[in-house]
Every structure is written in C-alpha cells, then in structure tokens.
Design an enzyme around this catalytic site. Structure first.
Site, PDB file in Angstrom:
ATOM      1  N   LYS A  52       0.244  -0.672  -7.772  1.00 13.11           N
ATOM      2  CA  LYS A  52      -0.214  -1.072  -6.426  1.00 13.11           C
ATOM      3  C   LYS A  52      -0.322  -2.599  -6.334  1.00 13.11           C
ATOM      4  O   LYS A  52       0.108  -3.206  -5.352  1.00 13.11           O
ATOM      5  CB  LYS A  52      -1.561  -0.406  -6.117  1.00 13.11           C
ATOM      6  CG  LYS A  52      -1.432   1.095  -5.879  1.00 13.11           C
ATOM      7  CD  LYS A  52      -2.772   1.829  -5.833  1.00 13.11           C
ATOM      8  CE  LYS A  52      -2.542   3.342  -5.738  1.00 13.11           C
ATOM      9  NZ  LYS A  52      -3.766   4.140  -5.725  1.00 13.11           N
ATOM     10  N   GLN A  96     -10.015   3.504  -7.261  1.00 13.96           N
ATOM     11  CA  GLN A  96      -9.109   4.505  -7.837  1.00 13.96           C
ATOM     12  C   GLN A  96      -9.899   5.718  -8.337  1.00 13.96           C
ATOM     13  O   GLN A  96     -10.911   5.581  -9.018  1.00 13.96           O
ATOM     14  CB  GLN A  96      -8.295   3.878  -8.987  1.00 13.96           C
ATOM     15  CG  GLN A  96      -7.201   4.760  -9.552  1.00 13.96           C
ATOM     16  CD  GLN A  96      -6.037   5.028  -8.582  1.00 13.96           C
ATOM     17  OE1 GLN A  96      -5.802   4.275  -7.642  1.00 13.96           O
ATOM     18  NE2 GLN A  96      -5.316   6.111  -8.808  1.00 13.96           N
ATOM     19  N   ASP A 119      -7.296   3.816   1.785  1.00 14.81           N
ATOM     20  CA  ASP A 119      -6.934   5.109   1.190  1.00 14.81           C
ATOM     21  C   ASP A 119      -7.091   6.246   2.203  1.00 14.81           C
ATOM     22  O   ASP A 119      -6.594   7.354   1.968  1.00 14.81           O
ATOM     23  CB  ASP A 119      -7.861   5.413  -0.001  1.00 14.81           C
ATOM     24  CG  ASP A 119      -7.175   5.196  -1.333  1.00 14.81           C
ATOM     25  OD1 ASP A 119      -5.948   5.356  -1.408  1.00 14.81           O
ATOM     26  OD2 ASP A 119      -7.894   4.866  -2.291  1.00 14.81           O
TER      27      ASP A 119
HETATM   28  N1  GUN Z   1      -6.046   9.037  -7.474  1.00 10.30           N
HETATM   29  C1  GUN Z   1      -4.907   9.759  -7.268  1.00 10.30           C
HETATM   30  N2  GUN Z   1      -4.327   9.394  -6.108  1.00 10.30           N
HETATM   31  C2  GUN Z   1      -5.101   8.417  -5.574  1.00 10.30           C
HETATM   32  C3  GUN Z   1      -4.990   7.631  -4.395  1.00 10.30           C
HETATM   33  O1  GUN Z   1      -4.073   7.770  -3.561  1.00 10.30           O
HETATM   34  N3  GUN Z   1      -6.000   6.733  -4.200  1.00 10.30           N
HETATM   35  C4  GUN Z   1      -7.038   6.579  -5.070  1.00 10.30           C
HETATM   36  N4  GUN Z   1      -7.986   5.679  -4.783  1.00 10.30           N
HETATM   37  N5  GUN Z   1      -7.159   7.293  -6.179  1.00 10.30           N
HETATM   38  C5  GUN Z   1      -6.183   8.207  -6.422  1.00 10.30           C
END
Ligand code: GUN
Length: 292
Positions: A52, A96, A119
C-alpha cells in the site's frame, strides 16, 4: 477462458490517479496523504501494508507507515487513531487487520473519523454503502466491482453466489452486488458455514465469489460452464520450490476450474492489486470529501 488480470487493471487505475495527482500538483493543490498503522509482525499484513505504501509512492501520494509491536495497548492504539483523526495533513488512514486478540477491532474501527476511513469499515460508511449514499466503499469489494466493470462483465440480472460472510469482503460485497448500480443488480446468495447444499447452490451461479480463505475449496464439479469466478483467497501454503518457502493459494482449484469458466481471476495478480487500487481511489476521494 479469459484471465481477469487484476494487475493490469490496477495499473490502469494507478495511471489515472497519477495524472490526477500531477494535475493537483501543477495547480499547487494538496497532495493526498495516506497513513497506515501496522501492529505486530504478521508476514501477510506486513506484505500488504508495504504494498500500500509503495503504491502511494508510485502514484505520487504522500504516505506514512506507523508500526507498533504486538504488545501495544488498546489505549495507545486508540490515542494514535485520535491523533490521526485530528492531523490535518493526513487525508485518510487505515489500521491493518487483524489486530492482536487483546485489542477490540470494532472499538478501533469505530474510533476512526468516518471522513478519513478510507478502508470503509466504519459503521457510518457501511450504512451509507447500504443506502447507496456517498461515502467510502470497503477496498476489496470495491476493487472487485472495478475489475468486473473495467473488463465489461455484465452483472445485471445474473445469479451470484458469494462464499464467505466476512465483514471485510463477503458481507459488504453481497450487498454491493445486489444494489441498483452498475456493476450490481445481481440476485445474490450469500453462503457460509451453515449453508445447506452449498455445491448445488454454487452450481447454479453465473458469478461465483470465493472469499473463505480455504485453499482449493471451489472444485470443477461445483462450477457451471461459462461461469465468472472471482477468487479472493490468499492463503500462504508451504512450497519448498519457492525461495521464501511458501506460495499464495486462492480458494479456487484454479487448474481444474479455469477451463470451465468464461473469466477467472488468478492468485496472485487478481483481486489483491485491485484492493490496493481502490484504497488509492478512496484516498484521493478523501480529500474531496473533506473539501481539500
Ligand atoms: N486485512 C485484510 N484486508 C484488509 C483491508 O482491506 N484493510 C485492512 N485495514 N486490513 C485488512
């Protein structure tokens, strides 16, 4: 059978975003700034968060990575969330998941300012998604819709089976596909661990979304000819032929299923890059939502 190439589609989106950022820069407007909070040393989470941050760099966004060890307290993490909420430089941020078990994930996601919740996990954004109001859409489901749209896959009137009802993927995606939007207008069946006659239900689907995290779960005998398959699974499976000792495996037994499909996403290179691309779309949108 045609591959739904998430890597190529995500690259197309990144180029569009880069152009949008370059245009902002040339007008001396604010550049989007994404922050990512990572707790602990889970290999998968580390890989995703690094990807990311790297995507931000490639597009020209500003980014910050904030790391905590697994012992961080809930209070410390919540304090950081409040700090990021009030930091005007930060346009959007993510924490995350998963978080260590001593931290309440719901409490943390609810503490994020909905206007910075790129998110799309905050209940306010999920509610707006249900009502089709402007807000942030969860990145993985939104990435899947972009993938279908940009590859001209018709969804209207189709029977869609979603396997797995997670808060991050299956549940929101089932709603998004049923909405009166394009892509959307599907007749959706959301299946889960208590579903009866799963195979019969999946066999009737025009579109199958597999999001349960069980490698190779969807086999050829569950798939009708010409179905569209989106594989969200990314499980690390031991593989001594690989340098790092593991390979990423999807929820679909690709080799036997692919010949029956009209379209199928590979793992890796399918949904993963699209999740990151839609997070970047949300980050650009976050500045607009906050009037920057
Ligand atoms: N863990 C798995 N997928 C995601 C996501 O799209 N965002 C976040 N913050 N954690 C995740």
């Amino acid at each position: 059978m045609q591959l739904l190439d998430g890597k190529a589609t995500a690259q197309e989106i990144r180029e569009e975003l880069k152009n949008a950022v370059d245009a902002r820069r040339s007008k001396n407007e604010k550049i989007p700034h994404l922050a990512a909070v990572l707790v602990g040393n889970d290999g998968g989470s580390l890989t995703y968060v690094n990807a990311k941050v790297k995507a931000c760099e490639q597009i020209g966004f500003d980014s910050s990575l904030i790391k905590y060890d697994a012992q961080v307290t809930e209070e410390e993490l919540l304090a950081k969330v409040h700090e990021l909420n009030n930091d005007d430089k930060i346009d959007g941020f993510i924490v995350q998941l998963p978080l260590p078990s001593h931290i309440d994930e719901l409490k943390v996601t609810q503490a994020i300012d909905p206007l910075k919740d790129v998110d799309g996990f905050h209940p306010e954004n999920l509610g707006k998604m249900v009502l089709n109001l402007p807000g942030f859409l969860p990145a993985t489901p939104a990435g899947i819709l972009q993938l279908l749209k940009r590859n001209n896959i018709e969804t209207s009137g189709k029977d869609c089976v979603v396997i797995g009802r997670s808060n991050i993927v299956g549940m929101p995606l089932s709603i998004m596909l049923a909405r009166s939007t394009n892509p959307g207008n599907c007749t959706v069946t959301l299946t889960h661990s208590r579903t009866k006659d799963l195979k019969e239900k999946v066999l009737k689907a025009d579109i199958i979304i597999a999001a349960i995290g069980k490698p190779g779960f969807v086999t050829a005998d569950m798939v009708k000819d010409g179905a569209v398959i989106v594989d969200v699974g990314t499980t690390r499976v031991e593989d001594s032929s690989k340098k790092n000792g593991w390979a990423l495996k999807g929820d679909v037994a690709f080799d036997e299923v692919a010949p029956k499909c009209s379209y199928i996403t590979p793992v890796p290179g399918g949904v993963g890059p699209m999740t990151i691309a839609s997070l970047m779309i949300n980050t650009l949108q976050s500045m607009e939502l906050r009037g920057k």
